[in-house]
Write a protein that holds these residues in place. Structure first.
Motif, short mmCIF file in Angstrom:
data_model
loop_
_atom_site.label_atom_id
_atom_site.label_comp_id
_atom_site.label_asym_id
_atom_site.label_seq_id
_atom_site.Cartn_x
_atom_site.Cartn_y
_atom_site.Cartn_z
N THR A 1 17.47 20.67 -8.83
CA THR A 1 16.17 21.33 -8.82
C THR A 1 16.20 22.55 -9.73
OG1 THR A 1 16.77 22.65 -6.90
CG2 THR A 1 15.63 20.58 -6.47
N PHE A 2 15.06 22.80 -10.35
CA PHE A 2 14.92 23.97 -11.21
C PHE A 2 14.56 25.19 -10.38
CE2 PHE A 2 14.48 20.87 -14.60
CZ PHE A 2 15.11 21.51 -15.65
N GLN A 3 15.16 26.31 -10.72
CA GLN A 3 14.83 27.59 -10.10
C GLN A 3 14.25 28.48 -11.19
OE1 GLN A 3 15.20 28.25 -6.75
NE2 GLN A 3 15.75 26.09 -6.67
N LYS A 4 12.97 28.82 -11.07
CA LYS A 4 12.31 29.66 -12.07
C LYS A 4 12.75 31.11 -11.86
CE LYS A 4 8.02 29.89 -14.50
NZ LYS A 4 8.21 29.02 -15.62
N ILE A 5 13.32 31.71 -12.91
CA ILE A 5 13.80 33.08 -12.85
C ILE A 5 12.76 34.03 -13.42
CG2 ILE A 5 15.65 34.64 -13.62
CD1 ILE A 5 16.57 32.37 -11.70
N GLN A 14 23.19 21.58 -10.84
CA GLN A 14 23.49 20.20 -10.53
C GLN A 14 24.88 20.11 -9.91
OE1 GLN A 14 23.27 18.04 -14.21
NE2 GLN A 14 21.05 18.07 -14.25
N GLN A 15 25.01 19.21 -8.96
CA GLN A 15 26.33 18.92 -8.41
C GLN A 15 26.60 17.44 -8.66
OE1 GLN A 15 26.93 20.14 -4.36
NE2 GLN A 15 28.88 19.12 -4.21
#
Length: 101
Positions: A1-5, A14-15
């Protein structure tokens, strides 16, 4: 998932097993924070660095706290341009590997 900073910066965490990474020219930056080569030697090989090299976009960068000579040579062998940089507190040096610079 993307986390917007911020509006122009997001992280994708990613794992995955390295054998499952098929990304090509996709990522701007890889922060490689595996246990060191003495503890996990299988993660510091040319084959692993080739996967990361392929996953980076042209001008992409990989950084790691390891500054071991064998790590630098493995990075260079797959095409990275590698620089030693001053490390963070508690680390003398770290490596920055660039694709296509």
């Amino acid at each position: 998932t993307f986390q917007k900073i911020s509006p122009h910066f997001s992280l994708l965490k990613q794992q995955k097993m390295f054998k499952d990474i098929t990304d090509t020219n996709t990522h701007h930056l890889i922060y490689f924070d595996a246990f060191g080569p003495r503890v996990q030697p299988n993660l510091w090989t040319e084959s692993v660095f080739k996967i990361m090299f392929d996953a980076l976009m042209p001008s992409g960068v990989l950084v790691t706290y390891s500054a071991k000579g064998s790590v630098r040579r493995a990075m260079q062998a797959v095409g990275f341009t590698v620089e030693k940089l001053p490390g963070p507190p508690g680390k003398r040096e770290m490596l920055r590997a660039s694709k296509g610079l």
